[in-house]
Design a protein around this motif. Structure first.
Motif, PDB file in Angstrom:
ATOM      1  N   ALA A  57      43.457  43.242  28.935  1.00 42.66           N
ATOM      2  CA  ALA A  57      43.684  43.736  30.290  1.00 42.66           C
ATOM      3  C   ALA A  57      43.867  45.240  30.268  1.00 42.66           C
ATOM      4  CB  ALA A  57      44.911  43.066  30.909  1.00 42.66           C
ATOM      5  N   HIS A  58      43.489  45.897  31.384  1.00 42.69           N
ATOM      6  CA  HIS A  58      43.690  47.340  31.540  1.00 42.69           C
ATOM      7  C   HIS A  58      44.115  47.601  32.984  1.00 42.69           C
ATOM      8  CE1 HIS A  58      43.044  51.656  30.927  1.00 42.69           C
ATOM      9  NE2 HIS A  58      42.603  51.641  32.179  1.00 42.69           N
ATOM     10  N   HIS A  59      45.206  48.316  33.176  1.00 41.98           N
ATOM     11  CA  HIS A  59      45.712  48.676  34.492  1.00 41.98           C
ATOM     12  C   HIS A  59      46.000  50.166  34.497  1.00 41.98           C
ATOM     13  CE1 HIS A  59      46.429  44.478  35.933  1.00 41.98           C
ATOM     14  NE2 HIS A  59      46.412  44.261  34.625  1.00 41.98           N
ATOM     15  N   SER A  60      45.407  50.900  35.465  1.00 41.69           N
ATOM     16  CA  SER A  60      45.621  52.344  35.530  1.00 41.69           C
ATOM     17  C   SER A  60      45.222  52.861  36.906  1.00 41.69           C
ATOM     18  CB  SER A  60      44.797  53.059  34.445  1.00 41.69           C
ATOM     19  OG  SER A  60      44.941  54.453  34.530  1.00 41.69           O
ATOM     20  N   ALA A  61      46.100  53.677  37.522  1.00 40.54           N
ATOM     21  CA  ALA A  61      45.819  54.363  38.792  1.00 40.54           C
ATOM     22  C   ALA A  61      45.339  53.405  39.868  1.00 40.54           C
ATOM     23  CB  ALA A  61      44.789  55.472  38.557  1.00 40.54           C
ATOM     24  N   GLY A  62      45.960  52.252  39.933  1.00 44.57           N
ATOM     25  CA  GLY A  62      45.604  51.285  40.965  1.00 44.57           C
ATOM     26  C   GLY A  62      44.395  50.440  40.657  1.00 44.57           C
ATOM     27  N   LEU A  63      43.725  50.706  39.560  1.00 45.59           N
ATOM     28  CA  LEU A  63      42.570  49.913  39.158  1.00 45.59           C
ATOM     29  C   LEU A  63      42.981  48.948  38.044  1.00 45.59           C
ATOM     30  CD1 LEU A  63      39.805  52.672  39.010  1.00 45.59           C
ATOM     31  CD2 LEU A  63      40.336  51.126  40.901  1.00 45.59           C
ATOM     32  N   VAL A  86      37.098  40.334  35.332  1.00 50.17           N
ATOM     33  CA  VAL A  86      37.712  40.446  36.663  1.00 50.17           C
ATOM     34  C   VAL A  86      38.143  41.901  36.852  1.00 50.17           C
ATOM     35  CG1 VAL A  86      39.497  39.591  38.225  1.00 50.17           C
ATOM     36  CG2 VAL A  86      38.556  38.075  36.465  1.00 50.17           C
ATOM     37  N   HIS A  87      37.742  42.522  37.984  1.00 51.15           N
ATOM     38  CA  HIS A  87      38.105  43.920  38.214  1.00 51.15           C
ATOM     39  C   HIS A  87      38.130  44.214  39.715  1.00 51.15           C
ATOM     40  CE1 HIS A  87      33.992  45.248  39.357  1.00 51.15           C
ATOM     41  NE2 HIS A  87      33.625  44.258  38.543  1.00 51.15           N
ATOM     42  N   ASN A  88      38.740  45.337  40.084  1.00 53.77           N
ATOM     43  CA  ASN A  88      38.814  45.757  41.490  1.00 53.77           C
ATOM     44  C   ASN A  88      38.255  47.154  41.678  1.00 53.77           C
ATOM     45  OD1 ASN A  88      40.817  47.285  40.294  1.00 53.77           O
ATOM     46  ND2 ASN A  88      42.285  47.032  41.971  1.00 53.77           N
ATOM     47  N   THR A  89      37.219  47.486  40.922  1.00 57.96           N
ATOM     48  CA  THR A  89      36.662  48.844  40.967  1.00 57.96           C
ATOM     49  C   THR A  89      35.568  49.013  42.017  1.00 57.96           C
ATOM     50  OG1 THR A  89      35.020  48.321  39.263  1.00 57.96           O
ATOM     51  CG2 THR A  89      37.176  49.132  38.519  1.00 57.96           C
ATOM     52  N   ALA A  90      35.154  47.931  42.689  1.00 64.35           N
ATOM     53  CA  ALA A  90      34.124  48.032  43.717  1.00 64.35           C
ATOM     54  C   ALA A  90      34.723  48.594  45.006  1.00 64.35           C
ATOM     55  CB  ALA A  90      33.508  46.652  43.969  1.00 64.35           C
ATOM     56  N   PRO A  91      33.896  49.154  45.888  1.00 65.53           N
ATOM     57  CA  PRO A  91      34.410  49.648  47.170  1.00 65.53           C
ATOM     58  C   PRO A  91      35.188  48.569  47.912  1.00 65.53           C
ATOM     59  CG  PRO A  91      32.142  50.353  46.854  1.00 65.53           C
ATOM     60  CD  PRO A  91      32.441  49.399  45.740  1.00 65.53           C
ATOM     61  N   GLY A  93      38.215  47.637  46.982  1.00 63.56           N
ATOM     62  CA  GLY A  93      39.315  47.307  46.083  1.00 63.56           C
ATOM     63  C   GLY A  93      39.604  45.830  45.917  1.00 63.56           C
ATOM     64  N   GLU A  94      38.694  44.940  46.370  1.00 65.51           N
ATOM     65  CA  GLU A  94      38.914  43.501  46.192  1.00 65.51           C
ATOM     66  C   GLU A  94      38.506  43.083  44.777  1.00 65.51           C
ATOM     67  OE1 GLU A  94      36.898  41.314  49.175  1.00 65.51           O
ATOM     68  OE2 GLU A  94      38.074  42.152  50.830  1.00 65.51           O
ATOM     69  N   SER A  95      39.210  42.106  44.239  1.00 62.59           N
ATOM     70  CA  SER A  95      38.886  41.612  42.899  1.00 62.59           C
ATOM     71  C   SER A  95      37.525  40.931  42.896  1.00 62.59           C
ATOM     72  CB  SER A  95      39.960  40.630  42.416  1.00 62.59           C
ATOM     73  OG  SER A  95      41.164  41.313  42.148  1.00 62.59           O
ATOM     74  N   GLN A  96      36.745  41.269  41.908  1.00 69.03           N
ATOM     75  CA  GLN A  96      35.437  40.648  41.731  1.00 69.03           C
ATOM     76  C   GLN A  96      35.380  39.978  40.367  1.00 69.03           C
ATOM     77  OE1 GLN A  96      32.412  43.653  42.395  1.00 69.03           O
ATOM     78  NE2 GLN A  96      32.524  43.348  44.605  1.00 69.03           N
ATOM     79  N   HIS A  97      34.628  38.891  40.310  1.00 63.80           N
ATOM     80  CA  HIS A  97      34.527  38.104  39.081  1.00 63.80           C
ATOM     81  C   HIS A  97      33.078  38.094  38.612  1.00 63.80           C
ATOM     82  CE1 HIS A  97      38.575  36.120  39.558  1.00 63.80           C
ATOM     83  NE2 HIS A  97      38.360  36.564  40.780  1.00 63.80           N
ATOM     84  N   GLU A  98      32.895  38.271  37.314  1.00 64.25           N
ATOM     85  CA  GLU A  98      31.574  38.201  36.689  1.00 64.25           C
ATOM     86  C   GLU A  98      31.688  37.349  35.427  1.00 64.25           C
ATOM     87  OE1 GLU A  98      30.303  42.219  35.984  1.00 64.25           O
ATOM     88  OE2 GLU A  98      31.116  42.897  37.911  1.00 64.25           O
ATOM     89  N   VAL A  99      30.583  36.709  35.029  1.00 67.32           N
ATOM     90  CA  VAL A  99      30.604  35.838  33.864  1.00 67.32           C
ATOM     91  C   VAL A  99      29.453  36.203  32.934  1.00 67.32           C
ATOM     92  CG1 VAL A  99      29.219  34.031  35.017  1.00 67.32           C
ATOM     93  CG2 VAL A  99      30.698  33.435  33.083  1.00 67.32           C
ATOM     94  N   TYR A 100      29.731  36.157  31.617  1.00 70.25           N
ATOM     95  CA  TYR A 100      28.742  36.571  30.626  1.00 70.25           C
ATOM     96  C   TYR A 100      28.719  35.586  29.457  1.00 70.25           C
ATOM     97  CZ  TYR A 100      28.733  40.809  33.364  1.00 70.25           C
ATOM     98  OH  TYR A 100      28.630  41.698  34.405  1.00 70.25           O
ATOM     99  N   LEU A 101      27.559  35.556  28.770  1.00 61.88           N
ATOM    100  CA  LEU A 101      27.362  34.599  27.682  1.00 61.88           C
ATOM    101  C   LEU A 101      28.057  35.010  26.391  1.00 61.88           C
ATOM    102  CD1 LEU A 101      23.631  33.466  27.900  1.00 61.88           C
ATOM    103  CD2 LEU A 101      25.654  32.015  28.035  1.00 61.88           C
TER     104      LEU A 101
END
Length: 248
Positions: A57-63, A86-91, A93-101
């Protein structure tokens, strides 16, 4: 600040949701789930157990950014892992989820996030050792493994065959394989006396492998064919020796 989370050996844990429901929830919230290969989804449709854990996990400056490791135990005894970002860096600030192999794809996606320059690149902590689920010893065939176990124990004529506890355990079997066992020969006492040893391997729903050992022989007073079943190979081979020794 980046906080690594130590991962432990993969052990399926009981969950209020089935492996299929866990997969459906992950795919339902991931924006890019359509990019996963169809073959991966088909393999996961037969999952027996699920385990998930926070990896980093990484938390910094509201991100914020978190990565999760999702592992499913498959019917063939192998494990398949998907990585969730999982991150909130998109315009907005809502959490977005992505999945990878794999971790390489996950690392590439993590590197694209607009996190502060001091955010470390994604990599497992140096001291963490990832445990790999051992490959199954057998190639299990589809079918009614529980019914096969029931019929095997029913035809066994020896009084010291596996009892009700083993029978109940094998009712959870999801796959089975039969192979002829060779090795230590039986010292048959009578010409034409025939012994054949089979291993009946069963894969349980929790990934555990259980084997029963079947002895087929004609070491009876009238030469009649007989079936015996034992819990271990040594017990089966010892029984073969005793049977052969009792006949002239």
């Amino acid at each position: 600040m980046s906080v690594p989370y130590e991962t432990t050996a993969y052990e399926p844990r009981r969950s209020p949701e089935s492996p299929e429901e866990q997969l459906a929830r992950l795919l339902g919230r991931a924006l890019n789930s359509f990019e996963l290969p169809d073959e991966t989804i088909r393999r996961l449709d037969c999952a027996l157990a699920y385990d998930g854990s926070l990896h980093s996990a990484h938390h910094s400056a509201g991100l914020h950014r978190e990565t999760y490791r999702h592992t499913w135990l498959l019917a063939d005894g192998s494990a398949l892992t998907l990585w969730e970002l999982v991150h909130n860096t998109a315009p907005g600030g809502e959490s977005q989820h992505e999945v990878y192999l794999d971790e390489e794809e996950l690392g590439t996606a993590t590197g694209r996030l607009p996190l502060p320059p001091d955010a470390p690149e994604f990599e497992p902590p140096v001291l963490v050792q990832f445990s790999v689920l051992p490959e199954a010893r057998h190639a299990y065939a589809p079918g009614d493994a529980a019914d096969h176990a029931r019929r095997l124990l029913r035809r066994a004529e020896n009084t010291d065959r596996p009892g009700t506890e083993v029978a109940a355990l094998l009712q959870t079997a999801s796959g089975h394989q039969i192979t002829q066992a060779f090795g230590r020969p039986c010292r048959a006492g009578r010409a034409g006396l025939g012994f054949t040893l089979y291993e009946h391997a069963f894969l349980l729903r929790d990934g555990v492998e259980v084997s029963l050992w079947e002895v087929e022989h004609t070491a009876t007073p009238d030469g009649r064919h007989m079936c015996e079943v034992y819990a271990t190979e040594d017990a089966a081979r010892d029984a073969m020796e005793r049977r052969a020794a009792r006949l002239p």
